[in-house]
Design an enzyme around this catalytic site. Structure first.
Site, PDB file in Angstrom:
ATOM      1  N   ARG A 141       0.711  -1.294  -0.219  1.00  0.00           N
ATOM      2  CA  ARG A 141      -0.077  -0.179   0.098  1.00  0.00           C
ATOM      3  C   ARG A 141       0.875   1.392   0.255  1.00  0.00           C
ATOM      4  O   ARG A 141       0.513   2.391  -0.581  1.00  0.00           O
ATOM      5  CB  ARG A 141      -0.963   0.000   0.975  1.00  0.00           C
ATOM      6  N   LYS A 170      -2.277   6.456   1.716  1.00  0.00           N
ATOM      7  CA  LYS A 170      -2.559   6.728   3.035  1.00  0.00           C
ATOM      8  C   LYS A 170      -1.729   8.184   3.906  1.00  0.00           C
ATOM      9  O   LYS A 170      -0.855   8.775   3.468  1.00  0.00           O
ATOM     10  CB  LYS A 170      -1.938   5.723   3.746  1.00  0.00           C
ATOM     11  N   GLU A 194     -16.398   5.933   5.188  1.00  0.00           N
ATOM     12  CA  GLU A 194     -15.718   5.054   5.974  1.00  0.00           C
ATOM     13  C   GLU A 194     -16.032   6.233   7.716  1.00  0.00           C
ATOM     14  O   GLU A 194     -16.560   6.679   7.358  1.00  0.00           O
ATOM     15  CB  GLU A 194     -14.248   5.981   5.704  1.00  0.00           C
TER      16      GLU A 194
END
Ligand code: PLP
Ligand code: COI
Length: 365
Positions: free
Chosen positions: A110, A212, A248
């Site tokens: 990621r 992220k 989320e």
């Protein structure tokens, strides 16, 4: 010089982040922490990892050094234009006495995807994993006893070189530090109260919500603080186009259960592809549940039998109530939902190797 650590032998001028404010902790014993009252907050530990890479070149070999402040140019890309990303994973004691990480290769992958999106050089998987393992090993005294918490591992990748134009920095830093932590939500598994935000969005299509990026987090602070002031634990974000599909829960992925079917919002590029989310999906499928990745209308979630959210920091957190506009829905009489409980028990049992790790998810440091 023989006996010197790489950090000690390093000349400040040979490294862009000159070392200042060095504070070495007392390494005698670990009595300064009360393992029973750990919260999700920062505790300074002993050692950290650092490596640099000039734009267009390969990563230099990294090294361990005492935990310390950084010195950055005021023109560093990260503090001017937010060119940076982070990762989050946990190291914890397993029942066999080993300290283990959970699916660290997924975090490594990621971070590489995030690096490409943000114009930074991806950190090769082996380098990422070695850095994480070394940092955990050199801070092993900060790993809480089994069941008391975990050592949270925070890899950072950012533009450390000076740049004035809006463009990728000329140099990048990869850093790993750790901190012992307890539960992310006050009360741990105790069901949380959440509010759906009609005012704020976390991410929009084409943006950076699926990686992220550090810049994804500051805009959520005020909404989250406002919700906490009114007694909620976090905000549920809706999609920025239709304003009706759940995305989320702050920094965790959302799940709901209706008629025995487990649903989670599909990955559209605006939702972070959580390692815990993927694990819960695989785990639930292996237990025979039907698991769907789909658009979850907020009204569907309000009518669900049970909701919970998942993440490295949050682990699995049951949702007690959700407020949206005039509606306040309580799930499972305010108790922890049965599916959340089952997933929590199964996931943490694997993470602590209390049961055979059938998926090969745990990795010794
Ligand atoms: N969503 C956001 C926005 C996050 O910051 C996190 C935390 O990493 C998650 C979801 C959960 O992801 P993971 O399970 O990989 O920790
Ligand atoms: C994590 O779960 O690792 C996160 O990154 C959440 C965090 C922003 C505290």
């Amino acid at each position: 010089m023989p006996g010197e650590s790489p950090a000690e032998s390093l000349k400040a001028e040979s490294f862009p982040l000159a070392l200042i404010g060095v504070r070495v902790l007392n390494r005698d014993g670990d009595s300064e922490l009360d393992w029973d009252s750990l919260t999700f907050s920062f505790t300074q530990t002993d050692r950290m990892y650092m490596a640099t890479c000039k734009q267009g070149e390969e990563w230099q070999s990294g090294f361990m050094q005492d935990f310390q402040n950084l010195s950055l140019s005021p023109a560093a890309g990260v503090i001017n234009y937010g060119q940076g990303l982070f990762e989050g994973m946990k190291a914890q004691y397993a029942e066999d006495g080993n300290v283990v990480l959970f699916r660290p290769s997924d975090n490594a992958r990621r971070s590489r995807e995030g690096a490409r999106r943000l114009g930074m050089p991806p950190v090769p998987e082996e380098m990422f994993l070695n850095a994480v393992k070394m940092t955990v090993k050199e801070n092993i005294r900060w790993v809480p006893p089994i069941g008391k918490g975990a050592l949270y591992v925070r890899p950072l990748l950012f533009g450390s070189g000076a740049i004035l134009g809006v463009a990728p920095a000329p140099e990048f830093t990869f850093l790993v530090y750790v901190s012992p932590v307890g539960p992310y939500f006050k009360g741990g598994i105790t069901p949380t109260s959440l509010r759906v935000s009609d005012e704020f969005h976390r991410a929009a299509p084409g943006g950076s919500g699926g990686v992220k990026a550090i810049g994804n987090y500051a805009p959520g602070m005020v909404p989250s603080k406002m919700a906490k002031k009114e007694g909620y634990s976090e905000i549920i974000y809706l999609d920025a186009v239709n304003h009706k599909y759940i995305e989320e829960v702050g920094a965790a992925n959302f799940f709901c259960v209706k008629n025995g079917i487990i649903s989670t919002p599909e990955l559209t590029g605006t939702i972070l592809p959580g390692v815990t989310r993927a694990s819960v999906m695989e785990l639930a499928e292996s237990k025979g549940y039907e698991v769907r990745e789909e658009k979850i209308d907020v009204d569907y979630a309000l009518d669900a039998d049970e909701c919970f959210c998942v993440g490295t920091a949050a682990v699995i957190s049951s949702i007690g109530t959700i407020e949206h506009g005039d509606r306040v829905v309580e799930y499972c009489g305010g108790e922890v939902g049965p599916v959340a409980m089952e997933m929590y028990d199964s996931l943490t049992a694997i993470q602590q190797r209390r049961v055979p790790d059938q998926f090969n998810w745990t990795v010794e440091v």
